[in-house]
Design a protein around this motif. Structure first.
Motif, PDB file in Angstrom:
ATOM      1  N   TYR A   1       0.825  -1.201   0.000  1.00 13.65           N
ATOM      2  CA  TYR A   1       0.000   0.000   0.000  1.00 13.65           C
ATOM      3  C   TYR A   1       0.862   1.255   0.000  1.00 13.65           C
ATOM      4  O   TYR A   1       0.530   2.243  -0.648  1.00 13.65           O
ATOM      5  CB  TYR A   1      -0.949   0.012   1.198  1.00 13.65           C
ATOM      6  CG  TYR A   1      -2.008  -1.057   1.126  1.00 13.65           C
ATOM      7  CD1 TYR A   1      -2.962  -1.050   0.115  1.00 13.65           C
ATOM      8  CD2 TYR A   1      -2.052  -2.080   2.062  1.00 13.65           C
ATOM      9  CE1 TYR A   1      -3.934  -2.035   0.032  1.00 13.65           C
ATOM     10  CE2 TYR A   1      -3.010  -3.073   1.999  1.00 13.65           C
ATOM     11  CZ  TYR A   1      -3.954  -3.034   0.983  1.00 13.65           C
ATOM     12  OH  TYR A   1      -4.907  -4.004   0.905  1.00 13.65           O
ATOM     13  N   PHE A   2       1.955   1.194   0.746  1.00  9.82           N
ATOM     14  CA  PHE A   2       2.854   2.341   0.791  1.00  9.82           C
ATOM     15  C   PHE A   2       3.463   2.602  -0.579  1.00  9.82           C
ATOM     16  O   PHE A   2       3.570   3.749  -1.011  1.00  9.82           O
ATOM     17  CB  PHE A   2       3.939   2.119   1.843  1.00  9.82           C
ATOM     18  CG  PHE A   2       4.831   3.303   2.054  1.00  9.82           C
ATOM     19  CD1 PHE A   2       4.310   4.516   2.482  1.00  9.82           C
ATOM     20  CD2 PHE A   2       6.193   3.211   1.832  1.00  9.82           C
ATOM     21  CE1 PHE A   2       5.126   5.616   2.677  1.00  9.82           C
ATOM     22  CE2 PHE A   2       7.018   4.297   2.029  1.00  9.82           C
ATOM     23  CZ  PHE A   2       6.476   5.507   2.458  1.00  9.82           C
TER      24      PHE A   2
ATOM     25  N   SER B   1       1.280   7.116  -6.463  1.00 13.93           N
ATOM     26  CA  SER B   1       0.194   8.069  -6.704  1.00 13.93           C
ATOM     27  C   SER B   1       0.637   9.503  -6.435  1.00 13.93           C
ATOM     28  O   SER B   1       0.078  10.442  -6.984  1.00 13.93           O
ATOM     29  CB  SER B   1      -1.024   7.728  -5.842  1.00 13.93           C
ATOM     30  OG  SER B   1      -0.787   8.053  -4.483  1.00 13.93           O
ATOM     31  N   GLN B   2       1.652   9.682  -5.602  1.00 12.71           N
ATOM     32  CA  GLN B   2       2.182  11.007  -5.285  1.00 12.71           C
ATOM     33  C   GLN B   2       3.402  11.357  -6.150  1.00 12.71           C
ATOM     34  O   GLN B   2       4.073  12.353  -5.895  1.00 12.71           O
ATOM     35  CB  GLN B   2       2.568  11.079  -3.802  1.00 12.71           C
ATOM     36  CG  GLN B   2       1.427  10.829  -2.859  1.00 12.71           C
ATOM     37  CD  GLN B   2       0.325  11.847  -3.017  1.00 12.71           C
ATOM     38  OE1 GLN B   2       0.586  13.052  -3.024  1.00 12.71           O
ATOM     39  NE2 GLN B   2      -0.913  11.395  -3.157  1.00 12.71           N
ATOM     40  N   TYR B   3       3.687  10.532  -7.151  1.00 15.14           N
ATOM     41  CA  TYR B   3       4.839  10.710  -8.046  1.00 15.14           C
ATOM     42  C   TYR B   3       6.151  10.733  -7.275  1.00 15.14           C
ATOM     43  O   TYR B   3       7.045  11.524  -7.555  1.00 15.14           O
ATOM     44  CB  TYR B   3       4.677  11.981  -8.889  1.00 15.14           C
ATOM     45  CG  TYR B   3       3.405  11.989  -9.679  1.00 15.14           C
ATOM     46  CD1 TYR B   3       3.266  11.201 -10.809  1.00 15.14           C
ATOM     47  CD2 TYR B   3       2.319  12.756  -9.281  1.00 15.14           C
ATOM     48  CE1 TYR B   3       2.093  11.175 -11.534  1.00 15.14           C
ATOM     49  CE2 TYR B   3       1.138  12.755  -9.988  1.00 15.14           C
ATOM     50  CZ  TYR B   3       1.031  11.962 -11.120  1.00 15.14           C
ATOM     51  OH  TYR B   3      -0.136  11.943 -11.822  1.00 15.14           O
TER      52      TYR B   3
END
Length: 75
Positions: A2-3, A9-11
């Motif tokens: 998940y991390f 997702s945060q590039y």
């Protein structure tokens, strides 16, 4: 898992790649292999303008720039 997905997702997926490279380095016992892995990690993640440079604050980047001018002699 998940991390890793969150960082992507945060590039910021280069941070997890850097973390995995350091974990692999910690498991290395041969001195030559350690030196080669350190060079690879430096060139791939730490060196200024590297393709997957890890994001740092200004103070760390300033110190890395000063350090990289010295370490370039050995690489």
């Amino acid at each position: 898992m998940y991390f890793t997905e969150f960082l992507k997702s945060q590039y910021c997926d280069e941070n997890i790649s850097f973390y995995n490279a350091v974990l692999a380095l910690r498991k290395t016992t041969n001195e030559d292999a350690i030196f080669n892995r350190c060079k690879t990690i430096y060139k791939q993640f730490i060196c200024i303008s590297s393709p997957t440079e890890v994001r740092n604050c200004y103070y760390i980047n300033y110190n890395l720039y000063n350090f990289s001018t010295c370490i370039a002699l050995f690489l």
